[in-house]
Design a protein around this motif. Structure first.
Motif, mmCIF file in Angstrom:
data_model
loop_
_atom_site.group_PDB
_atom_site.id
_atom_site.type_symbol
_atom_site.label_atom_id
_atom_site.label_comp_id
_atom_site.label_asym_id
_atom_site.label_seq_id
_atom_site.Cartn_x
_atom_site.Cartn_y
_atom_site.Cartn_z
ATOM 1 N N CYS A 133 23.391 -0.110 -8.950
ATOM 2 C CA CYS A 133 22.721 0.846 -8.056
ATOM 3 C C CYS A 133 22.435 0.272 -6.674
ATOM 4 O O CYS A 133 21.975 1.000 -5.786
ATOM 5 C CB CYS A 133 21.430 1.358 -8.704
ATOM 6 N N GLY A 134 22.649 -1.035 -6.486
ATOM 7 C CA GLY A 134 22.471 -1.616 -5.159
ATOM 8 C C GLY A 134 21.057 -1.996 -4.805
ATOM 9 O O GLY A 134 20.804 -2.473 -3.699
ATOM 10 N N ARG A 135 20.121 -1.818 -5.735
ATOM 11 C CA ARG A 135 18.724 -2.175 -5.446
ATOM 12 C C ARG A 135 18.531 -3.682 -5.506
ATOM 13 O O ARG A 135 19.039 -4.352 -6.393
ATOM 14 C CB ARG A 135 17.783 -1.531 -6.479
ATOM 15 N N PHE A 136 17.749 -4.188 -4.538
ATOM 16 C CA PHE A 136 17.289 -5.569 -4.629
ATOM 17 C C PHE A 136 16.142 -5.620 -5.632
ATOM 18 O O PHE A 136 15.377 -4.647 -5.772
ATOM 19 C CB PHE A 136 16.761 -6.058 -3.283
ATOM 20 N N ARG A 137 15.994 -6.791 -6.269
ATOM 21 C CA ARG A 137 14.819 -6.982 -7.121
ATOM 22 C C ARG A 137 14.359 -8.434 -7.080
ATOM 23 O O ARG A 137 15.144 -9.357 -6.984
ATOM 24 C CB ARG A 137 15.103 -6.535 -8.550
ATOM 25 N N HIS A 138 13.052 -8.609 -7.141
ATOM 26 C CA HIS A 138 12.417 -9.911 -7.190
ATOM 27 C C HIS A 138 11.061 -9.678 -7.834
ATOM 28 O O HIS A 138 10.358 -8.729 -7.459
ATOM 29 C CB HIS A 138 12.256 -10.476 -5.774
ATOM 30 N N GLY A 165 15.457 -12.900 5.545
ATOM 31 C CA GLY A 165 14.264 -13.750 5.536
ATOM 32 C C GLY A 165 13.163 -13.250 6.453
ATOM 33 O O GLY A 165 12.149 -13.915 6.617
ATOM 34 N N ARG A 166 13.381 -12.081 7.035
ATOM 35 C CA ARG A 166 12.340 -11.506 7.897
ATOM 36 C C ARG A 166 11.561 -10.442 7.127
ATOM 37 O O ARG A 166 12.107 -9.736 6.293
ATOM 38 C CB ARG A 166 12.956 -10.872 9.142
ATOM 39 N N GLY A 167 10.281 -10.367 7.452
ATOM 40 C CA GLY A 167 9.446 -9.377 6.790
ATOM 41 C C GLY A 167 8.070 -9.386 7.411
ATOM 42 O O GLY A 167 7.892 -9.817 8.555
ATOM 43 N N PHE A 168 7.107 -8.919 6.636
ATOM 44 C CA PHE A 168 5.733 -8.878 7.137
ATOM 45 C C PHE A 168 4.771 -9.157 5.989
ATOM 46 O O PHE A 168 5.122 -9.011 4.818
ATOM 47 C CB PHE A 168 5.421 -7.526 7.795
ATOM 48 N N VAL A 169 3.570 -9.577 6.369
ATOM 49 C CA VAL A 169 2.543 -9.836 5.361
ATOM 50 C C VAL A 169 2.081 -8.492 4.801
ATOM 51 O O VAL A 169 1.555 -7.651 5.528
ATOM 52 C CB VAL A 169 1.361 -10.623 5.968
ATOM 53 N N TYR A 170 2.315 -8.314 3.514
ATOM 54 C CA TYR A 170 1.897 -7.078 2.832
ATOM 55 C C TYR A 170 0.451 -7.210 2.350
ATOM 56 O O TYR A 170 -0.329 -6.268 2.418
ATOM 57 C CB TYR A 170 2.837 -6.818 1.656
ATOM 58 N N GLU A 224 6.530 -8.698 2.331
ATOM 59 C CA GLU A 224 7.517 -7.637 2.072
ATOM 60 C C GLU A 224 8.722 -7.883 2.977
ATOM 61 O O GLU A 224 8.591 -7.994 4.198
ATOM 62 C CB GLU A 224 6.937 -6.244 2.321
ATOM 63 N N LEU A 225 9.892 -8.009 2.348
ATOM 64 C CA LEU A 225 11.124 -8.286 3.090
ATOM 65 C C LEU A 225 11.663 -7.008 3.716
ATOM 66 O O LEU A 225 11.493 -5.909 3.180
ATOM 67 C CB LEU A 225 12.164 -8.912 2.154
ATOM 68 N N GLU A 226 12.352 -7.181 4.851
ATOM 69 C CA GLU A 226 12.762 -5.996 5.625
ATOM 70 C C GLU A 226 13.879 -5.204 4.953
ATOM 71 O O GLU A 226 14.106 -4.045 5.310
ATOM 72 C CB GLU A 226 13.194 -6.412 7.034
ATOM 73 N N GLU A 227 14.572 -5.825 3.982
ATOM 74 C CA GLU A 227 15.739 -5.146 3.402
ATOM 75 C C GLU A 227 15.392 -3.904 2.591
ATOM 76 O O GLU A 227 16.222 -2.999 2.465
ATOM 77 C CB GLU A 227 16.530 -6.115 2.514
#
Ligand SMILES: [Zn+2]
Length: 162
Positions: free
Chosen positions: A53-58, A79-84, A111-114
């Motif tokens: 399905c193309g979803r990322f998971r972690h 590797g870019r994101g923001f503090v959730y 939280e990663l931007e992807e």
């Protein structure tokens, strides 16, 4: 009479990951986690991406929680994101943290931007605890663990856009 207010000193920033605390044992991590640690050793943040399905998971799992596919690829993310979310720890909860005077430290959910909801738990270095805030832009960097340089830890720093 003018009242003088003293500038409030900020707490020290974390400059490295915590030392003398438990690390992953790379010989014992399950097969479906190896790609993550191989990535950090290569200086890449790699996240499982479902081939169905193309979803990322972690965190890594053997099966996609969305479509139940067992097929996935380790995929490099920016590797870019923001503090959730975050917490500042000021009371040592492990003897090594007290003995080495490693407080205060932060634990941040990034939280990663992807993908919305794709989050990793890490530390943000080189920023005073008082300056960490929700939505702070960050980018990943990699630091070999002091106690086992084969384990390369993904940590984050403020992303100044450069
Ligand atoms: Zn899937």
């Amino acid at each position: 009479m003018t009242q003088q207010t003293e500038p409030v000193a900020k707490s020290p920033a974390m400059t490295k990951p915590l030392e003398a605390v438990p690390l992953p044992d790379l010989e014992r991590v399950p097969d479906y986690e190896h790609g993550f640690w191989e990535g950090t050793r290569a200086g890449e943040l790699r996240i499982q991406r479902c081939a169905g399905c193309g979803r990322f998971r972690h965190l890594p799992t053997p099966m996609c929680p969305e479509c139940s596919s067992l097929e996935y690829a380790w995929t490099r993310v920016s590797g870019r994101g923001f503090v959730y979310s975050f917490v500042i720890v000021r009371h040592p909860v492990h003897p090594a943290i007290r003995e080495r005077e490693q407080t205060p430290y932060n634990i941040c959910v990034i939280e990663l931007e992807e993908q919305e909801g794709l989050r990793v738990c890490s530390n943000v270095l080189h920023v005073a605890p008082e300056d960490i805030s929700i939505d702070l832009p960050v980018r990943v960097t990699f630091v070999p663990a002091a106690d086992d340089p084969d384990v390369v830890l993904p940590v984050f720093v403020p992303d100044t856009g450069q």
